[in-house]
Design an enzyme around this catalytic site. Sequence first.
Site, PDB file in Angstrom:
ATOM      1  N   ASN A 123      10.662   4.584  52.238  1.00  0.00           N
ATOM      2  CA  ASN A 123       9.231   4.280  52.087  1.00  0.00           C
ATOM      3  C   ASN A 123       8.406   5.562  52.174  1.00  0.00           C
ATOM      4  O   ASN A 123       7.518   5.814  51.354  1.00  0.00           O
ATOM      5  CB  ASN A 123       8.761   3.324  53.185  1.00  0.00           C
ATOM      6  CG  ASN A 123       9.540   2.035  53.183  1.00  0.00           C
ATOM      7  OD1 ASN A 123      10.144   1.692  52.183  1.00  0.00           O
ATOM      8  ND2 ASN A 123       9.545   1.331  54.299  1.00  0.00           N
ATOM      9  N   ASP A 124       8.700   6.365  53.185  1.00  0.00           N
ATOM     10  CA  ASP A 124       7.970   7.630  53.312  1.00  0.00           C
ATOM     11  C   ASP A 124       8.556   8.705  52.404  1.00  0.00           C
ATOM     12  O   ASP A 124       7.813   9.530  51.862  1.00  0.00           O
ATOM     13  CB  ASP A 124       7.979   8.107  54.768  1.00  0.00           C
ATOM     14  CG  ASP A 124       6.874   7.432  55.570  1.00  0.00           C
ATOM     15  OD1 ASP A 124       5.738   7.365  55.054  1.00  0.00           O
ATOM     16  OD2 ASP A 124       7.132   6.958  56.681  1.00  0.00           O
ATOM     17  N   HIS A 126       2.462  -0.671  55.416  1.00  0.00           N
ATOM     18  CA  HIS A 126       2.954  -1.356  56.617  1.00  0.00           C
ATOM     19  C   HIS A 126       2.474  -2.802  56.690  1.00  0.00           C
ATOM     20  O   HIS A 126       3.139  -3.657  57.258  1.00  0.00           O
ATOM     21  CB  HIS A 126       2.584  -0.552  57.862  1.00  0.00           C
ATOM     22  CG  HIS A 126       3.407   0.680  57.961  1.00  0.00           C
ATOM     23  ND1 HIS A 126       2.924   1.916  57.616  1.00  0.00           N
ATOM     24  CD2 HIS A 126       4.712   0.852  58.279  1.00  0.00           C
ATOM     25  CE1 HIS A 126       3.895   2.806  57.750  1.00  0.00           C
ATOM     26  NE2 HIS A 126       4.982   2.189  58.151  1.00  0.00           N
ATOM     27  N   ARG A 140       1.830   5.435  49.647  1.00  0.00           N
ATOM     28  CA  ARG A 140       2.547   4.151  49.599  1.00  0.00           C
ATOM     29  C   ARG A 140       1.635   2.944  49.713  1.00  0.00           C
ATOM     30  O   ARG A 140       2.037   1.827  49.414  1.00  0.00           O
ATOM     31  CB  ARG A 140       3.624   4.113  50.701  1.00  0.00           C
ATOM     32  CG  ARG A 140       3.072   4.197  52.092  1.00  0.00           C
ATOM     33  CD  ARG A 140       4.163   4.495  53.105  1.00  0.00           C
ATOM     34  NE  ARG A 140       4.765   3.300  53.671  1.00  0.00           N
ATOM     35  CZ  ARG A 140       5.612   3.314  54.705  1.00  0.00           C
ATOM     36  NH1 ARG A 140       5.953   4.456  55.268  1.00  0.00           N
ATOM     37  NH2 ARG A 140       6.108   2.209  55.176  1.00  0.00           N
ATOM     38  N   CYS A 163      17.088   2.524  55.356  1.00  0.00           N
ATOM     39  CA  CYS A 163      16.318   1.465  56.011  1.00  0.00           C
ATOM     40  C   CYS A 163      14.942   1.257  55.381  1.00  0.00           C
ATOM     41  O   CYS A 163      14.172   0.438  55.846  1.00  0.00           O
ATOM     42  CB  CYS A 163      16.185   1.735  57.510  1.00  0.00           C
ATOM     43  SG  CYS A 163      15.218   3.195  57.885  1.00  0.00           S
ATOM     44  N   ARG A 187      13.899   2.835  67.148  1.00  0.00           N
ATOM     45  CA  ARG A 187      13.198   4.028  66.668  1.00  0.00           C
ATOM     46  C   ARG A 187      12.049   4.333  67.616  1.00  0.00           C
ATOM     47  O   ARG A 187      11.291   3.429  67.982  1.00  0.00           O
ATOM     48  CB  ARG A 187      12.652   3.767  65.254  1.00  0.00           C
ATOM     49  CG  ARG A 187      11.868   4.962  64.742  1.00  0.00           C
ATOM     50  CD  ARG A 187      11.450   4.769  63.318  1.00  0.00           C
ATOM     51  NE  ARG A 187      10.311   3.878  63.201  1.00  0.00           N
ATOM     52  CZ  ARG A 187       9.715   3.595  62.048  1.00  0.00           C
ATOM     53  NH1 ARG A 187      10.181   4.105  60.924  1.00  0.00           N
ATOM     54  NH2 ARG A 187       8.687   2.793  61.999  1.00  0.00           N
TER      55      ARG A 187
HETATM   56  C1  PEP Z   1      10.462   4.407  55.835  1.00  0.00           C
HETATM   57  O1  PEP Z   1       9.600   5.275  55.807  1.00  0.00           O
HETATM   58  O2  PEP Z   1      11.218   4.134  54.874  1.00  0.00           O
HETATM   59  C2  PEP Z   1      10.648   3.591  57.051  1.00  0.00           C
HETATM   60  C3  PEP Z   1      11.637   2.739  57.157  1.00  0.00           C
HETATM   61  O3  PEP Z   1       9.723   3.731  58.041  1.00  0.00           O
HETATM   62  P1  PEP Z   1       8.281   3.018  57.999  1.00  0.00           P
HETATM   63  O4  PEP Z   1       8.279   2.069  56.823  1.00  0.00           O
HETATM   64  O5  PEP Z   1       8.082   2.343  59.282  1.00  0.00           O
HETATM   65  O6  PEP Z   1       7.368   4.190  57.785  1.00  0.00           O
HETATM   66 MG    MG Z   2       8.599   5.895  57.641  1.00  0.00          MG
END
Ligand code: PEP
Ligand code: MG
Length: 588
Positions: free
Chosen positions: A464-465, A197, A475, A512, A340
Amino acid sequence: MAPNEKMINKRGIAVSPGVIAGPALVLGVEDFRIPQRFVSVDAVSSEVARFEAALDAVCRDITENEEVARRQLGDQYGAIFAAHYQLIRDPKLIEEIETLIRDKCFSPEFASSRVLRKYAKEFQNLGSRYLAERATDLFDLEKRLLKQLLGERREELSHLTEPVVVLAHNLTPSETANLDRQFVHGFATEVGGRTSHTAILAGALEIPAVVGIGTFLSSVSGGELVIIDGNHGEVIIDPDEATLDRYRDAKARLHSVAERLLSLRPLTNETKDNVRVQIFGNIEFPDEVVHCTERGADGIGLYRTEFLYLEKNAEPTEEDHYSAYRQVVSAFADRPVVIRTLDLGADKVPASEEFSDLASENTVLGLRSIRLSLENLALFKTQLRAILRAGVHGDIRIMFPLISSLLELRQAKMILADVMEDLEEEGVAFRKDIPIGMMVEVPSAAMMASEFAREVDFFSIGTNDLIQYTLAADRSDPAVAQIYNAGDPSILRMIKMVVDAGLESEIPVTVCGQMSSDPKFLPLLIGIGLRQLSVTPHAIPALKEVVRSITLEEAERIAEQALSLDLARDVEHHLREELKKICPDLIL
Ligand code: PEP
Ligand code: MG
């Protein structure tokens, strides 16, 4: 002339593009900076005297600490300070510092920091844990000396008055959210992964950033000139003239590509054969909407609202939520804005007492995100009320993060229905038919996508997750950055599964996660069937260029070939080669 024979070149993970050069502010080890590195020849004797006075003050301090520790805790504790005293009074060390002041006109701050850090580094490299711990003593002594020397001139991070680049072991999302945006022009950290993040926030702040560099802070005192190349993942400390020239060229080149890409703004996002691809922006702060509108975003595909908590380090009120959402929606009155619900937990923990339980126990597999909201209904309902109320001012949609089971989704929807009932009873205006979506970022949700698709209005794939949970690779951890790979065949298959489920139920699907901000993945995503992406705002122009340079048939061929490969490495290579053919100047 300032000596630069000490140029140090470090490599890490490039997470936010652009190049910048500026004086280093070392955070964590030193929460103040050295404003002046050199003194005039005439001032040398008085500067040596200033150093000696500071040294005496530090020694007096240590002696006092030693006495208190002996009296209150016992001799063995007093001995810790006695050892510090011995270290700082070492004639060789003092001689070295004074020589730098006399012969090289270093300021006492810079000279002390240089010498103490050099020894600290040597201790760290001796291979013994006991000796490595002595390095901490030296850092402590450095802090004491700098405190004495800088006195009132000490500059806190929160009171910056000129541009700096921040170098830190780690920056938590909460610390990053609180960086002074006016003066912090780039950052580099020892730890951190591609989609941590902190990395995402660097994108939000639109400053060059490199993470996951490994240990390097002991080589920096603060105040040195540092180049951060957020495109290639390079950090150069004390660059020589030739390197500085290269840096200026790179900056000019990037600027001209950016200018050219921005000129695409009035054109629509469609392929050469007129297939429309919507590109939305991801934001963390309401004022980022300008970054999206000025680049022609089709709306907001992901508003990470937890930053309302992280920025303030406190729980926002319903009005705080409401005014943030209104600000965002007013910039996009006729275009979608996906809000979100809060995704707190894991590394996103506010630094305040209120959330201290969370800080000590929350992990990526723990009570984070929607799970946390469902356990804290007051917190959750406050946010839902504000989203629903803001919904009357534009095309607001609501999205639940980290859904892992149908039960969880149904619970979240039930709470939303409760909140609607409350608002109805109170006679408060709200949007009754608000579209409800969910993030697909847990493998269980991807596996059950067909079932979920019957119960939501849209999907947004959070790669990402999804990558971290599918490949069991943190990550944020640079040590597993090779494993954490968006091109892994398992990830491509999972995305395809979700897209197919969406097509079958006729609900829109977006990606996303950071993957969709990387131009090389775009032909693949379009070829798989995606027609919507939500990306870091600064990536929009380059992505638009890719969309406008391909046909659907080309994208489908690229995707088919990528899906036939069984190694992430080969997928990456294939996609890179294809992008080189489509838009060569996007390959850096
Ligand atoms: C993700 O996990 O891809 C996402 C967009 O949420 P965040 O990066 O805020 O965990
Ligand atoms: Mg996420």
